[in-house]
Design a protein around this motif. Sequence first.
Motif, PDB file in Angstrom:
ATOM      1  N   HIS A   1       0.741  -0.460  -0.706  1.00  0.00           N
ATOM      2  CA  HIS A   1      -0.356  -0.256   0.098  1.00  0.00           C
ATOM      3  C   HIS A   1       0.858   1.710   0.331  1.00  0.00           C
ATOM      4  N   VAL A   2       1.876   1.446   1.005  1.00  0.00           N
ATOM      5  CA  VAL A   2       2.646   2.309   0.679  1.00  0.00           C
ATOM      6  C   VAL A   2       3.324   3.030  -0.235  1.00  0.00           C
ATOM      7  N   PHE A   3       3.971   1.344  -0.873  1.00  0.00           N
ATOM      8  CA  PHE A   3       4.664   1.181  -1.895  1.00  0.00           C
ATOM      9  C   PHE A   3       3.654   2.277  -3.192  1.00  0.00           C
ATOM     10  N   MET A   4       3.110   1.878  -3.266  1.00  0.00           N
ATOM     11  CA  MET A   4       1.349   2.457  -4.252  1.00  0.00           C
ATOM     12  C   MET A   4       1.141   4.005  -4.493  1.00  0.00           C
ATOM     13  N   MET A   5       0.825   4.133  -3.399  1.00  0.00           N
ATOM     14  CA  MET A   5       0.786   5.706  -2.592  1.00  0.00           C
ATOM     15  C   MET A   5       1.960   5.679  -2.808  1.00  0.00           C
ATOM     16  N   VAL A   6       3.308   6.126  -2.934  1.00  0.00           N
ATOM     17  CA  VAL A   6       4.998   6.977  -2.645  1.00  0.00           C
ATOM     18  C   VAL A   6       4.570   6.936  -4.630  1.00  0.00           C
ATOM     19  N   LEU A   7       4.467   5.596  -5.472  1.00  0.00           N
ATOM     20  CA  LEU A   7       4.363   5.629  -6.414  1.00  0.00           C
ATOM     21  C   LEU A   7       3.287   6.859  -7.610  1.00  0.00           C
ATOM     22  N   CYS A   8       2.220   6.554  -6.816  1.00  0.00           N
ATOM     23  CA  CYS A   8       0.374   7.452  -7.229  1.00  0.00           C
ATOM     24  C   CYS A   8       1.268   8.968  -7.488  1.00  0.00           C
TER      25      CYS A   8
ATOM     26  N   VAL B   1       3.691   0.281 -15.067  1.00  0.00           N
ATOM     27  CA  VAL B   1       2.472  -1.148 -14.429  1.00  0.00           C
ATOM     28  C   VAL B   1       2.914  -2.145 -14.230  1.00  0.00           C
ATOM     29  N   ILE B   2       4.402  -2.752 -14.928  1.00  0.00           N
ATOM     30  CA  ILE B   2       5.162  -3.777 -14.520  1.00  0.00           C
ATOM     31  C   ILE B   2       5.722  -3.275 -12.926  1.00  0.00           C
ATOM     32  N   LEU B   3       6.330  -1.739 -12.554  1.00  0.00           N
ATOM     33  CA  LEU B   3       6.495  -2.370 -11.352  1.00  0.00           C
ATOM     34  C   LEU B   3       5.512  -2.022 -11.016  1.00  0.00           C
ATOM     35  N   MET B   4       4.127  -2.336 -10.696  1.00  0.00           N
ATOM     36  CA  MET B   4       3.090  -2.489  -9.916  1.00  0.00           C
ATOM     37  C   MET B   4       2.964  -3.929  -9.413  1.00  0.00           C
ATOM     38  N   ALA B   5       3.298  -4.674 -10.750  1.00  0.00           N
ATOM     39  CA  ALA B   5       1.900  -5.578 -10.958  1.00  0.00           C
ATOM     40  C   ALA B   5       2.689  -7.000 -10.192  1.00  0.00           C
TER      41      ALA B   5
END
Length: 276
Positions: free
Chosen positions: A62-69, A116-120
Amino acid sequence: MKTMKSISKALSSLLSKAGIWAGAWAATAAYAVNDLPGGPAVNQLDFHPAASKIAEEQHSLHVFMMVLCTVIFVAVFAVMFYSIWKHRKSVGHKPATFHESMTVEVIWTIVPFIIVILMALPATKVLVAQKDTTNADLTIKATGYQWKWGYDYLKGEGEGIAFLSTLDPAQRAMSDSGKPEPVDNYLLKVDEPLVVPVNKKVRIITTANDVIHAWMVPAFGVKQDAIPGFVRDTWFRADKTGDFYGQCAELCGKEHAYMPIHVKVLSQADYSAWVA
């Protein structure tokens, strides 16, 4: 002069209302309940503290996705606002007349693909781990009813134990009164909690007897629908002893709020004593 009086009167009314709201807030704060270990916290904004490895990985994801977004959001809007300001018509800029740019098209295809690859990759890793219910030390069937949970110990230590878990009658009485006492575990206390050993893989098989329910314990990172006529499964391995709380997470009828989940995690010795 009349204008000044009107402004003064409006300010006085505003301050008075602010004082009333501040008093009401202070009174509410004075009677606020405490954080419930293993359950919700007062004014909670973030996830529950993790009590399993899967929950920790979900939090990290969750933290990773929030930072990336956030980085993407800032970068895109920074470029957009810079372009609007730097190339505005008022300072003499004129619009370009090109029709296409192969470089731009390649960049806006490759960059999103990499994102997308980094998130997937990390998301897939966590998702696959969540569904790996093999090699469980203990298997328990959780059956949703309107409005309680039934637990059957199917495999492992405690095999054959079965019971119903319902909302504690005292909590129900508080709710019916319309003026519940300020207790930490309001609508979360049950008569018979689900008991499991610490550091053991527990497989939960979910189903339902009437309508769709959902078995959810946030501290374990677990949420699985319980569907009539179907069998689903999930798992958790609690890495600490204590009491952990959840609720049915699928709107299942007029008493949906009255079917909490209480999981009591014991040491191996205490669990064996409970089974005995």
